[in-house]
Design a protein around this motif. Structure first.
Motif, short mmCIF file in Angstrom:
data_model
loop_
_atom_site.label_atom_id
_atom_site.label_comp_id
_atom_site.label_asym_id
_atom_site.label_seq_id
_atom_site.Cartn_x
_atom_site.Cartn_y
_atom_site.Cartn_z
N ILE A 96 29.96 -49.27 -17.47
CA ILE A 96 30.77 -49.30 -18.70
C ILE A 96 29.82 -49.22 -19.88
CG2 ILE A 96 32.35 -50.68 -20.12
CD1 ILE A 96 33.25 -52.12 -17.55
N VAL A 97 30.07 -48.31 -20.80
CA VAL A 97 29.32 -48.26 -22.06
C VAL A 97 30.29 -48.55 -23.18
CG1 VAL A 97 27.88 -46.89 -23.62
CG2 VAL A 97 27.64 -46.60 -21.15
N THR A 98 30.06 -49.61 -23.92
CA THR A 98 30.89 -49.93 -25.08
C THR A 98 30.13 -49.56 -26.35
OG1 THR A 98 30.09 -52.17 -24.80
CG2 THR A 98 32.32 -51.74 -24.05
N GLY A 99 30.87 -49.26 -27.42
CA GLY A 99 30.23 -48.68 -28.60
C GLY A 99 29.73 -47.29 -28.26
N ALA A 100 30.46 -46.60 -27.37
CA ALA A 100 29.96 -45.37 -26.75
C ALA A 100 29.90 -44.19 -27.69
CB ALA A 100 30.83 -45.02 -25.54
N ALA A 101 30.64 -44.23 -28.81
CA ALA A 101 30.68 -43.05 -29.67
C ALA A 101 29.52 -43.00 -30.67
CB ALA A 101 32.01 -43.00 -30.42
N ASN A 109 36.18 -47.66 -30.56
CA ASN A 109 37.39 -47.99 -31.30
C ASN A 109 38.36 -46.82 -31.34
OD1 ASN A 109 36.59 -50.58 -31.99
ND2 ASN A 109 35.41 -49.85 -33.75
N ARG A 110 37.80 -45.64 -31.65
CA ARG A 110 38.67 -44.48 -31.90
C ARG A 110 38.52 -43.41 -30.83
NH1 ARG A 110 37.71 -45.98 -37.51
NH2 ARG A 110 35.61 -45.17 -37.30
N ARG A 111 39.52 -42.56 -30.74
CA ARG A 111 39.63 -41.54 -29.72
C ARG A 111 38.65 -40.37 -29.91
NH1 ARG A 111 40.33 -40.64 -25.00
NH2 ARG A 111 41.47 -42.60 -25.11
N ILE A 122 38.32 -45.25 -23.07
CA ILE A 122 39.29 -46.21 -23.60
C ILE A 122 39.03 -46.39 -25.10
CG2 ILE A 122 40.11 -48.61 -23.55
CD1 ILE A 122 39.20 -48.65 -20.58
N ALA A 123 40.04 -46.03 -25.92
CA ALA A 123 39.97 -46.27 -27.36
C ALA A 123 40.72 -47.57 -27.63
CB ALA A 123 40.60 -45.11 -28.12
N THR A 124 40.03 -48.57 -28.17
CA THR A 124 40.71 -49.87 -28.35
C THR A 124 41.88 -49.77 -29.33
OG1 THR A 124 39.05 -50.49 -29.99
CG2 THR A 124 38.69 -51.26 -27.75
N THR A 141 28.35 -52.44 -29.06
CA THR A 141 29.37 -52.75 -30.06
C THR A 141 28.70 -53.42 -31.26
OG1 THR A 141 30.91 -53.18 -28.25
CG2 THR A 141 31.57 -53.93 -30.44
N PRO A 142 28.75 -52.78 -32.44
CA PRO A 142 27.98 -53.34 -33.56
C PRO A 142 28.55 -54.63 -34.14
CG PRO A 142 29.14 -51.36 -34.26
CD PRO A 142 29.38 -51.50 -32.78
N LEU A 143 29.87 -54.77 -34.11
CA LEU A 143 30.51 -55.92 -34.76
C LEU A 143 31.67 -56.42 -33.91
CD1 LEU A 143 30.76 -54.62 -38.46
CD2 LEU A 143 29.30 -56.51 -37.67
N GLY A 144 31.87 -57.74 -33.89
CA GLY A 144 33.04 -58.31 -33.22
C GLY A 144 32.77 -58.61 -31.76
#
Ligand SMILES: [Zn+2]
Length: 404
Positions: A202-207, A231-233, A250-252, A284-287
């Protein structure tokens, strides 16, 4: 060995002044000034900058912290270009060499420096970036002016030749790419994850920049499937089109309302990987919601590597660690060897960075480049500035510039 006469000869073709973008105390905008082309001394080289990166890290440090000292300063730590002059006692580099700059500075004598990990040095600073340890001021003073200018002075020891197939733009991003590389290597585990068969990351903050490079590098570390989360598509679709190993995105923003409270991301990840993912690299930079819920979706004995410098707090279940054997860790800063490994991988085509360069700007448009990075306008991944309108070698810069 280059003689003093040769150095003088090389310098005679150089202009006396150059344009540099300067950061001033208390000012959000860069100013563009004519400043002297830096003089170089023993053990130093002058680099004609062909590409310099504008990273989210640099912009955040610039806008939100006071870590950039000795203002006004020319920032810019992601630098590639050609050698324009070599100082005395530099025998392995020559005028015209295509190079990239390794930005960390250290004392050169301690155990951290010996391992090529200057971030462990009590004198750690970075060329064109920030002073991290007060004891590093002496070196930082000499090299705090970075690459947002036509020329930059750097220690010859911080310069590596670019492999022939590596563009200046990719060259500028090699140290940044090594951050992602080290994170994915850490997720895989030094001894390799136990067992064989399909491995899902899983890579989060992937964009973003580091997330996208982590997605690109995943197969090189034995992950044959990637679930990309952002976050976005828009940025996710680009990754899925480019990399066949991205099997789910997955776009949150598209998750059910109140997913933060209902565990909606964990559920979506478990649906995307019914056998559970084997590792997580979090950019993920924030949150805290995204990393927290991604950790919960991992398989037994999985590893979560948190590398975004995110200031949030996260909650972890005791039994996730104890009964499921999950490891929460981070990745070390990349070493000089990591950067060289990545340079070789880009050079032989295993890791392509050029397709991830989304925005190119002239130096005069640096303020636009900064707002692109800060506001994520147009889904930026890798953003570079090309300071020279007419490079000395006459070879045009690669790629179309973004409109200012
Ligand atoms: Zn040191």
């Amino acid at each position: 060995m280059t003689t003093a006469t040769e150095q003088t000869a090389a310098r005679t073709s150089l202009p006396a002044t150059m344009t540099a973008a300067r950061a001033h105390a208390g000012k959000a905008e860069m100013t563009f000034e004519q400043v002297p082309v830096p003089e170089i001394g023993a053990g130093e080289v002058l680099v004609e900058v062909r590409a310099v990166g504008v990273s989210r890290g640099l912009v955040s440090v610039l806008v939100f912290t006071d870590m950039i000292k000795l203002l006004p300063a020319t920032v810019g730590h992601e630098i590639a270009g050609t050698i324009a002059a070599v100082g005395p006692a530099v025998d392995d580099l020559a005028v015209g060499d295509r190079v990239h700059v390794y930005p960390p500075l250290g004392c050169g004598a301690c155990e951290g420096c010996a391992r090529g990990q200057e971030s462990d040095c009590p004198e750690f600073a970075m060329i064109g970036y920030a002073l991290f340890q007060p004891a590093g001021l002496r070196r930082y003073e000499r090299y705090h002016h970075g690459g947002m200018a036509e020329y930059v002075r750097v220690p010859a020891g911080n310069v590596d030749r670019l492999p022939a197939a590596v563009s200046y733009e990719a060259g500028a991003k090699l140290t940044t790419a090594a951050v992602s590389w080290r994170a994915v290597a850490t997720a895989r585990g030094d001894g390799g994850v136990t067992g064989s068969g399909a491995r899902t990351l899983i890579v989060t903050g992937a964009a973003g920049a580091n997330g996208s490079i982590a997605v690109a590098a995943a197969p090189m570390h034995g992950f044959d499937k990637v679930i990309a989360v952002a976050n976005r598509r828009a940025g996710l679709d680009r990754l899925a089109e480019r990399y066949p190993h991205v099997t789910a995105t997955i776009a949150t923003k598209e998750l059910p309302e109140k997913w933060q409270r209902t565990g909606g991301l964990t559920a979506a990840l478990q649906q995307a990987a019914p056998d559970s993912a084997h590792a997580l690299v979090d950019f993920t930079p924030l949150g805290g919601d995204i990393p927290q819920q991604a950790i919960k979706a991992l398989a037994r004995n999985a590893r979560a590597v948190l590398v975004a410098g995110n200031p949030a707090s996260i909650q972890v279940d005791y039994l996730d660690i104890m009964a499921r054997g999950r490891t929460l860790t981070t990745a070390a800063d990349p070493s000089r060897d990591d950067v060289r490994t990545v340079a070789a991988a880009v050079g032989d085509g295993r890791l392509a960075l050029d397709p991830l360069v989304t925005h190119r700007y002239a130096l005069a448009d640096l303020n636009t480049a900064i707002s692109t990075v800060l506001g994520r306008k147009g889904q930026p991944v890798l953003v570079v500035v090309q300071p020279r309108e007419t490079p000395a070698d006459g070879i045009p810069n690669h790629g179309e510039r973004s409109s200012a």
